[in-house]
Design a protein around this motif. Structure first.
Motif, PDB file in Angstrom:
ATOM      1  N   ASP A 103       4.284   7.307   9.013  1.00  0.00           N
ATOM      2  CA  ASP A 103       5.531   7.091   8.494  1.00  0.00           C
ATOM      3  C   ASP A 103       6.139   8.500   8.220  1.00  0.00           C
ATOM      4  O   ASP A 103       5.489   9.342   7.482  1.00  0.00           O
ATOM      5  CB  ASP A 103       5.704   6.200   7.637  1.00  0.00           C
ATOM      6  CG  ASP A 103       5.231   6.534   6.125  1.00  0.00           C
ATOM      7  OD1 ASP A 103       5.804   6.700   5.150  1.00  0.00           O
ATOM      8  OD2 ASP A 103       4.017   6.277   6.324  1.00  0.00           O
ATOM      9  N   ARG A 104       7.229   8.802   8.315  1.00  0.00           N
ATOM     10  CA  ARG A 104       8.075  10.096   7.861  1.00  0.00           C
ATOM     11  C   ARG A 104       7.897  10.535   6.586  1.00  0.00           C
ATOM     12  O   ARG A 104       7.523  11.773   6.359  1.00  0.00           O
ATOM     13  CB  ARG A 104       9.674  10.097   8.385  1.00  0.00           C
ATOM     14  CG  ARG A 104      10.172  11.415   8.484  1.00  0.00           C
ATOM     15  CD  ARG A 104      11.913  11.199   8.282  1.00  0.00           C
ATOM     16  NE  ARG A 104      12.344  10.762   7.143  1.00  0.00           N
ATOM     17  CZ  ARG A 104      12.300  11.571   5.896  1.00  0.00           C
ATOM     18  NH1 ARG A 104      12.038  12.828   6.056  1.00  0.00           N
ATOM     19  NH2 ARG A 104      12.680  11.055   4.745  1.00  0.00           N
ATOM     20  N   LYS A 105       8.225   9.473   5.756  1.00  0.00           N
ATOM     21  CA  LYS A 105       8.166   9.936   4.241  1.00  0.00           C
ATOM     22  C   LYS A 105       6.715  10.302   3.873  1.00  0.00           C
ATOM     23  O   LYS A 105       6.393  11.383   3.078  1.00  0.00           O
ATOM     24  CB  LYS A 105       8.646   8.741   3.358  1.00  0.00           C
ATOM     25  CG  LYS A 105       8.951   9.187   1.825  1.00  0.00           C
ATOM     26  CD  LYS A 105       9.671   8.246   1.086  1.00  0.00           C
ATOM     27  CE  LYS A 105       9.677   8.559  -0.333  1.00  0.00           C
ATOM     28  NZ  LYS A 105      10.784   9.816  -0.306  1.00  0.00           N
ATOM     29  N   VAL A 132       3.764  -5.526  -0.127  1.00  0.00           N
ATOM     30  CA  VAL A 132       2.856  -5.643   1.024  1.00  0.00           C
ATOM     31  C   VAL A 132       3.508  -6.151   2.272  1.00  0.00           C
ATOM     32  O   VAL A 132       3.334  -5.542   3.405  1.00  0.00           O
ATOM     33  CB  VAL A 132       1.684  -6.587   0.576  1.00  0.00           C
ATOM     34  CG1 VAL A 132       0.736  -6.576   1.619  1.00  0.00           C
ATOM     35  CG2 VAL A 132       0.928  -6.021  -0.551  1.00  0.00           C
ATOM     36  N   LYS A 133       4.163  -7.115   2.152  1.00  0.00           N
ATOM     37  CA  LYS A 133       4.926  -7.795   3.485  1.00  0.00           C
ATOM     38  C   LYS A 133       5.598  -6.777   4.019  1.00  0.00           C
ATOM     39  O   LYS A 133       5.940  -6.289   5.115  1.00  0.00           O
ATOM     40  CB  LYS A 133       5.767  -8.856   3.045  1.00  0.00           C
ATOM     41  CG  LYS A 133       6.347  -9.510   4.186  1.00  0.00           C
ATOM     42  CD  LYS A 133       7.118 -10.870   3.834  1.00  0.00           C
ATOM     43  CE  LYS A 133       8.022 -11.500   4.998  1.00  0.00           C
ATOM     44  NZ  LYS A 133       8.717 -12.551   4.433  1.00  0.00           N
ATOM     45  N   PHE A 134       6.529  -5.958   3.006  1.00  0.00           N
ATOM     46  CA  PHE A 134       7.651  -5.071   3.468  1.00  0.00           C
ATOM     47  C   PHE A 134       6.727  -3.781   4.231  1.00  0.00           C
ATOM     48  O   PHE A 134       7.020  -3.233   5.088  1.00  0.00           O
ATOM     49  CB  PHE A 134       8.186  -4.524   2.249  1.00  0.00           C
ATOM     50  CG  PHE A 134       9.018  -3.240   2.481  1.00  0.00           C
ATOM     51  CD1 PHE A 134      10.463  -3.288   2.634  1.00  0.00           C
ATOM     52  CD2 PHE A 134       8.698  -1.855   2.161  1.00  0.00           C
ATOM     53  CE1 PHE A 134      11.201  -2.071   2.725  1.00  0.00           C
ATOM     54  CE2 PHE A 134       9.319  -0.797   2.374  1.00  0.00           C
ATOM     55  CZ  PHE A 134      10.705  -0.935   2.680  1.00  0.00           C
ATOM     56  N   ALA A 135       5.762  -3.374   3.504  1.00  0.00           N
ATOM     57  CA  ALA A 135       4.822  -2.350   4.029  1.00  0.00           C
ATOM     58  C   ALA A 135       4.258  -2.854   5.257  1.00  0.00           C
ATOM     59  O   ALA A 135       4.173  -1.945   6.451  1.00  0.00           O
ATOM     60  CB  ALA A 135       3.659  -2.002   3.196  1.00  0.00           C
ATOM     61  N   ILE A 136       3.685  -3.927   5.689  1.00  0.00           N
ATOM     62  CA  ILE A 136       3.243  -4.441   7.102  1.00  0.00           C
ATOM     63  C   ILE A 136       4.290  -4.317   7.963  1.00  0.00           C
ATOM     64  O   ILE A 136       3.943  -3.917   9.143  1.00  0.00           O
ATOM     65  CB  ILE A 136       2.653  -5.904   6.749  1.00  0.00           C
ATOM     66  CG1 ILE A 136       1.293  -5.816   6.001  1.00  0.00           C
ATOM     67  CG2 ILE A 136       2.254  -6.446   8.130  1.00  0.00           C
ATOM     68  CD1 ILE A 136       0.781  -6.969   5.532  1.00  0.00           C
ATOM     69  N   THR A 147       0.754   0.347   5.912  1.00  0.00           N
ATOM     70  CA  THR A 147      -0.409   0.353   5.180  1.00  0.00           C
ATOM     71  C   THR A 147      -1.767   1.299   5.842  1.00  0.00           C
ATOM     72  O   THR A 147      -1.681   1.415   6.940  1.00  0.00           O
ATOM     73  CB  THR A 147      -1.062  -1.144   5.337  1.00  0.00           C
ATOM     74  OG1 THR A 147      -1.054  -1.415   6.661  1.00  0.00           O
ATOM     75  CG2 THR A 147      -0.206  -2.030   4.423  1.00  0.00           C
ATOM     76  N   SER A 148      -2.658   1.474   4.969  1.00  0.00           N
ATOM     77  CA  SER A 148      -3.782   2.321   5.393  1.00  0.00           C
ATOM     78  C   SER A 148      -4.672   1.773   6.406  1.00  0.00           C
ATOM     79  O   SER A 148      -5.692   1.521   5.594  1.00  0.00           O
ATOM     80  CB  SER A 148      -4.342   3.275   4.354  1.00  0.00           C
ATOM     81  OG  SER A 148      -3.107   4.318   3.929  1.00  0.00           O
ATOM     82  N   THR A 149      -4.525   0.940   7.244  1.00  0.00           N
ATOM     83  CA  THR A 149      -5.488   0.190   7.927  1.00  0.00           C
ATOM     84  C   THR A 149      -6.422   1.164   8.773  1.00  0.00           C
ATOM     85  O   THR A 149      -6.057   2.015   9.116  1.00  0.00           O
ATOM     86  CB  THR A 149      -4.876  -0.889   8.874  1.00  0.00           C
ATOM     87  OG1 THR A 149      -4.136  -0.146   9.758  1.00  0.00           O
ATOM     88  CG2 THR A 149      -4.258  -1.863   8.024  1.00  0.00           C
ATOM     89  N   ARG A 150      -7.814   0.995   8.431  1.00  0.00           N
ATOM     90  CA  ARG A 150      -8.828   1.749   9.186  1.00  0.00           C
ATOM     91  C   ARG A 150      -9.042   1.456  10.392  1.00  0.00           C
ATOM     92  O   ARG A 150      -9.304   0.175  10.774  1.00  0.00           O
ATOM     93  CB  ARG A 150     -10.082   2.092   8.168  1.00  0.00           C
ATOM     94  CG  ARG A 150      -9.866   2.837   6.827  1.00  0.00           C
ATOM     95  CD  ARG A 150     -11.126   3.103   6.154  1.00  0.00           C
ATOM     96  NE  ARG A 150     -10.957   3.502   5.021  1.00  0.00           N
ATOM     97  CZ  ARG A 150     -10.648   5.009   4.754  1.00  0.00           C
ATOM     98  NH1 ARG A 150     -10.592   5.933   5.678  1.00  0.00           N
ATOM     99  NH2 ARG A 150     -10.406   5.450   3.467  1.00  0.00           N
TER     100      ARG A 150
END
Length: 221
Positions: free
Chosen positions: A94-96, A209-213, A218-221
């Protein structure tokens, strides 16, 4: 005209909590006569100590290092005037996140999904005094978006610290550990959490978390 660098061997420090990733990076660097790995570690605190003692030419740091937040490491070495160039590896795109990393003094922001050739391109560019961002992230769009005076994205309202707390919260890090990684008091973390929730108009961690998904933050590996 960019001055041509004299041939020499550059020292590299590698920090990632995944051993296979570190070993892969070390093997890649070892195949290049211009680079020599002088240290490896899995935690942020150790990465900072190694940078302070070894003063490597380049430090390759995972954005999500445990123990001490990676951008806090960058801030410390910049405040100490240590000239080490910093390459951050991240699953975030993401940009930010990219903008905050560059503002902290990161020299290269590389996606973990990028081909190995991009790491070597990043090394060459930053050693020549440039900034490198994975081409998939389209650097021109990142900076043109950041110049908007009234962005619609609610994340733009968050301060750098608030965004750091946000990213750690949505990755499932507990408040006490966030405080340790950012070297803040738990009370200060609670203040940042309350402030960022107010700005985002979200009132619990599950909502964050919902907002991030939904935004692939989220930092999913």
């Amino acid at each position: 005209m960019v001055p041509i660098r004299e041939p020499q061997t550059y020292s590299i420090l590698l920090a990632d909590d995944l051993t296979l990733v570190r070993e892969g990076l070390a093997a890649l660097c070892s195949d290049q006569p211009s680079y020599r790995v002088v240290g490896q570690c899995s935690e942020g605190g150790m990465a900072l100590r190694l940078i302070e003692s070894e003063r490597p030419d380049i430090a390759v740091l995972d954005l999500a290092l445990p123990d001490l937040f990676t951008l806090e490491i960058v801030k410390r070495i910049r405040d100490a005037k240590i000239p080490t160039k910093v390459v951050v590896l991240s699953m975030r795109r993401d940009r930010k996140t990219v903008v905050e990393a560059l503002r902290c003094g990161v020299n290269a922001f590389l996606l973990k999904t990028a081909p190995s050739s991009q790491l070597l391109e990043a090394f060459e560019q930053i050693l020549d005094g440039g900034i490198y961002v994975s081409p998939q992230l389209e650097l021109s769009k990142i900076f043109s978006a950041s110049n908007k005076s009234s962005p619609d994205d609610p994340l733009e309202a968050l301060s750098a610290r608030e965004y750091q707390v946000f990213t750690l919260l949505v990755d499932g890090v507990r408040a006490k550990e966030i405080a340790a990684r950012l070297e803040l008091s738990p009370k200060t973390v609670d203040t940042y959490r309350a402030s960022l929730m107010r700005k985002l108009d979200i009132h619990d961690v599950a909502g964050l978390v919902k907002f991030a998904i939904q935004r692939d933050l989220t930092s999913t590996r």
